[in-house]
Write a protein that holds these residues in place. Sequence first.
Motif, PDB file in Angstrom:
ATOM      1  N   LEU A 271      49.263  44.675  34.599  1.00 27.85           N
ATOM      2  CA  LEU A 271      49.428  43.820  35.780  1.00 27.85           C
ATOM      3  C   LEU A 271      49.096  44.587  37.057  1.00 27.85           C
ATOM      4  CD1 LEU A 271      52.698  41.890  34.858  1.00 27.85           C
ATOM      5  CD2 LEU A 271      50.428  40.905  35.151  1.00 27.85           C
ATOM      6  N   ALA A 272      49.499  45.853  37.110  1.00 29.63           N
ATOM      7  CA  ALA A 272      49.239  46.660  38.304  1.00 29.63           C
ATOM      8  C   ALA A 272      47.749  46.836  38.541  1.00 29.63           C
ATOM      9  CB  ALA A 272      49.925  48.022  38.166  1.00 29.63           C
ATOM     10  N   VAL A 273      47.000  47.107  37.473  1.00 25.75           N
ATOM     11  CA  VAL A 273      45.543  47.250  37.597  1.00 25.75           C
ATOM     12  C   VAL A 273      44.929  45.948  38.108  1.00 25.75           C
ATOM     13  CG1 VAL A 273      43.395  47.584  36.322  1.00 25.75           C
ATOM     14  CG2 VAL A 273      45.376  49.032  35.821  1.00 25.75           C
ATOM     15  N   ALA A 274      45.393  44.836  37.547  1.00 24.34           N
ATOM     16  CA  ALA A 274      44.826  43.538  37.915  1.00 24.34           C
ATOM     17  C   ALA A 274      45.087  43.186  39.375  1.00 24.34           C
ATOM     18  CB  ALA A 274      45.387  42.450  37.004  1.00 24.34           C
ATOM     19  N   VAL A 275      46.342  43.242  39.780  1.00 27.18           N
ATOM     20  CA  VAL A 275      46.684  42.761  41.123  1.00 27.18           C
ATOM     21  C   VAL A 275      46.211  43.703  42.221  1.00 27.18           C
ATOM     22  CG1 VAL A 275      48.684  41.528  40.215  1.00 27.18           C
ATOM     23  CG2 VAL A 275      49.009  43.810  41.167  1.00 27.18           C
ATOM     24  N   SER A 276      45.777  44.914  41.860  1.00 31.00           N
ATOM     25  CA  SER A 276      45.293  45.860  42.871  1.00 31.00           C
ATOM     26  C   SER A 276      44.029  45.368  43.570  1.00 31.00           C
ATOM     27  CB  SER A 276      45.016  47.226  42.231  1.00 31.00           C
ATOM     28  OG  SER A 276      43.912  47.152  41.347  1.00 31.00           O
ATOM     29  N   GLY A 277      43.311  44.417  42.952  1.00 33.84           N
ATOM     30  CA  GLY A 277      42.045  43.992  43.538  1.00 33.84           C
ATOM     31  C   GLY A 277      42.039  42.645  44.223  1.00 33.84           C
ATOM     32  N   PHE A 278      43.119  41.885  44.130  1.00 33.76           N
ATOM     33  CA  PHE A 278      43.110  40.526  44.680  1.00 33.76           C
ATOM     34  C   PHE A 278      43.025  40.510  46.207  1.00 33.76           C
ATOM     35  CE2 PHE A 278      45.502  39.291  40.625  1.00 33.76           C
ATOM     36  CZ  PHE A 278      44.317  38.976  39.975  1.00 33.76           C
ATOM     37  N   LEU A 279      43.721  41.418  46.854  1.00 34.11           N
ATOM     38  CA  LEU A 279      43.662  41.492  48.317  1.00 34.11           C
ATOM     39  C   LEU A 279      42.265  41.885  48.783  1.00 34.11           C
ATOM     40  CD1 LEU A 279      45.356  41.498  51.040  1.00 34.11           C
ATOM     41  CD2 LEU A 279      45.508  43.973  50.697  1.00 34.11           C
ATOM     42  N   ILE A 280      41.699  42.894  48.139  1.00 34.58           N
ATOM     43  CA  ILE A 280      40.378  43.385  48.515  1.00 34.58           C
ATOM     44  C   ILE A 280      39.310  42.331  48.253  1.00 34.58           C
ATOM     45  CG2 ILE A 280      38.644  45.168  48.072  1.00 34.58           C
ATOM     46  CD1 ILE A 280      40.984  47.011  47.228  1.00 34.58           C
ATOM     47  N   GLY A 281      39.393  41.671  47.101  1.00 34.07           N
ATOM     48  CA  GLY A 281      38.437  40.619  46.788  1.00 34.07           C
ATOM     49  C   GLY A 281      38.485  39.498  47.802  1.00 34.07           C
ATOM     50  N   GLY A 282      39.689  39.125  48.203  1.00 30.40           N
ATOM     51  CA  GLY A 282      39.840  38.097  49.231  1.00 30.40           C
ATOM     52  C   GLY A 282      39.224  38.523  50.547  1.00 30.40           C
ATOM     53  N   ALA A 283      39.416  39.782  50.915  1.00 25.86           N
ATOM     54  CA  ALA A 283      38.850  40.288  52.169  1.00 25.86           C
ATOM     55  C   ALA A 283      37.335  40.204  52.162  1.00 25.86           C
ATOM     56  CB  ALA A 283      39.297  41.732  52.397  1.00 25.86           C
ATOM     57  N   LYS A 284      36.716  40.517  51.035  1.00 27.95           N
ATOM     58  CA  LYS A 284      35.264  40.495  50.953  1.00 27.95           C
ATOM     59  C   LYS A 284      34.722  39.063  51.042  1.00 27.95           C
ATOM     60  CE  LYS A 284      32.991  43.305  48.337  1.00 27.95           C
ATOM     61  NZ  LYS A 284      32.384  44.143  49.389  1.00 27.95           N
ATOM     62  N   ILE A 285      35.390  38.124  50.375  1.00 28.55           N
ATOM     63  CA  ILE A 285      34.939  36.734  50.411  1.00 28.55           C
ATOM     64  C   ILE A 285      35.112  36.145  51.812  1.00 28.55           C
ATOM     65  CG2 ILE A 285      35.434  34.391  49.603  1.00 28.55           C
ATOM     66  CD1 ILE A 285      33.832  36.035  47.632  1.00 28.55           C
ATOM     67  N   ILE A 286      36.271  36.371  52.420  1.00 30.51           N
ATOM     68  CA  ILE A 286      36.521  35.826  53.763  1.00 30.51           C
ATOM     69  C   ILE A 286      35.564  36.447  54.779  1.00 30.51           C
ATOM     70  CG2 ILE A 286      38.227  35.586  55.619  1.00 30.51           C
ATOM     71  CD1 ILE A 286      40.382  35.676  53.410  1.00 30.51           C
ATOM     72  N   SER A 287      35.321  37.747  54.650  1.00 32.96           N
ATOM     73  CA  SER A 287      34.411  38.426  55.571  1.00 32.96           C
ATOM     74  C   SER A 287      32.994  37.892  55.435  1.00 32.96           C
ATOM     75  CB  SER A 287      34.425  39.932  55.290  1.00 32.96           C
ATOM     76  OG  SER A 287      33.589  40.626  56.185  1.00 32.96           O
ATOM     77  N   ALA A 288      32.592  37.541  54.206  1.00 26.70           N
ATOM     78  CA  ALA A 288      31.227  37.073  53.970  1.00 26.70           C
ATOM     79  C   ALA A 288      31.021  35.608  54.337  1.00 26.70           C
ATOM     80  CB  ALA A 288      30.848  37.296  52.504  1.00 26.70           C
ATOM     81  N   TRP A 289      32.062  34.778  54.169  1.00 24.26           N
ATOM     82  CA  TRP A 289      31.890  33.329  54.289  1.00 24.26           C
ATOM     83  C   TRP A 289      32.428  32.730  55.585  1.00 24.26           C
ATOM     84  CZ3 TRP A 289      29.089  29.982  51.349  1.00 24.26           C
ATOM     85  CH2 TRP A 289      28.555  30.492  50.169  1.00 24.26           C
TER      86      TRP A 289
END
Length: 446
Positions: free
Chosen positions: A117-135
């Motif tokens: 779970l720790a490995v998985a949730v480590s990327g959700f914030l960063i992934g969101g930042a990249k999508i919001i920054s791009a779109w």
Amino acid sequence: MDNSKRSSMLRKLKILQWPMYVICVLCYMLTLFHRITPAIMGPDLMADLSLGAVAFGFMGMAFTWIYAFAQAPVGTMLDSLGARRGLTAILMIAAIGSLVFSLAENFTVLIIGRILLAVAVSGFLIGGAKIISAWFTTRQYPMLWGIFMGLGSLGSVLGTAPLRTLMSFAGWRTALFGIAVFSLVLAVVTYSLLRDKPAERGLLTPDELHGETAVVAAISEESGQEKVPFTAVLKMPVLWLIGLLSLGVNSSSQTFGSMWEGIYLSDALALSKEISGDILSWYAWGLFAGCILSGAVVRKIGSKKTMVLGCILFLFNWLWIALQPATISITELSFFNFLMGALQMLVISTTFIYIREVMPTSRLGTAMGIVNSFAWIFGAGLFQQIWGIIINAVSDGIKPYPVYAFQVTLWLQVIMICLGVICSIVLYRKDFGGKEKSVKLTNHAV
């Protein structure tokens, strides 16, 4: 580009950007949900699996340290593979981790589930930042980022009183199994609908379509985003100052609100599970309020002033409980928790807005990963275990743990919060080039 084509692109952009925004919010909700569940499940886990304070603290440290160590590599993976494929992969890992955790019959399997779970949730914030920054446009980013973190923090709300209610009917295992199914479905939706950038849909960037001014980061990406070296990011002093600032706040709120407060309320104050759940829900609602507030405050006074103000207010709020851990009332605890969550996310959300101001988009995931790694490894991760060791030593391992054992740890955090205040002031006084220059983006011919 003629006006009709530009209008058509803008309409298409608005149709595509909001479903992706919602997907990113749902992903981030999983981060906050899994982070806070030990505070609610703690008494049941300790009873069902015969865990002591040190073992329980180790579970928290294992989750937090893996979460922390995974930040930089997962952030780099998201930069390399793109948010779409990266988020899909870690959602699959989240589903597996939730399933393993729900089936755990011993401490070892429990730890394996939490690590996944720790490995998985480590990327959700960063992934969101990249999508919001791009779109979305540069001007929209601070407000939408705050709302993103605020809505995502509702995962903490679901992980308190609602989770306790579900557990009373179905147990903690069934609750985690349901989250595993949700994560799997979300992975399929993410891969189907998410796109890394508007160009994949034949669109210009949001800034270009709106004709807005974009901030050029301290490290220029005009000559090619992919050529910004990792070492150049790693050597930026501003990232380490932000990391120390986050360490002070995270090592306090995450250790207490997301890990040890449930034990403190049940042992030191002898409060029922229902009352404890209600109190902790105020912390979760505070997380939501702080995120929503951050975007508006940053647009009003700027990111630097917001970080200073948030850190100072966070220190005063922490002193509220540190000075009266044995006599603080339920009403005061509710207000304290709300302010702890609100001020925590006011600061943390603003640090990520500031990182975007000083970093190129191509290395946004890497930079956020470095800062988060540092803050979580030496902040929440280390201190969750330190709290367990101190509480066990002061109480001689005798349960229920006395209030004076928690008093020692509360004052330890005062020192860490003061460190955060100092770093916020340094960031305010120095110019790291976050708004070195701006570029007017024109509508290119297509």
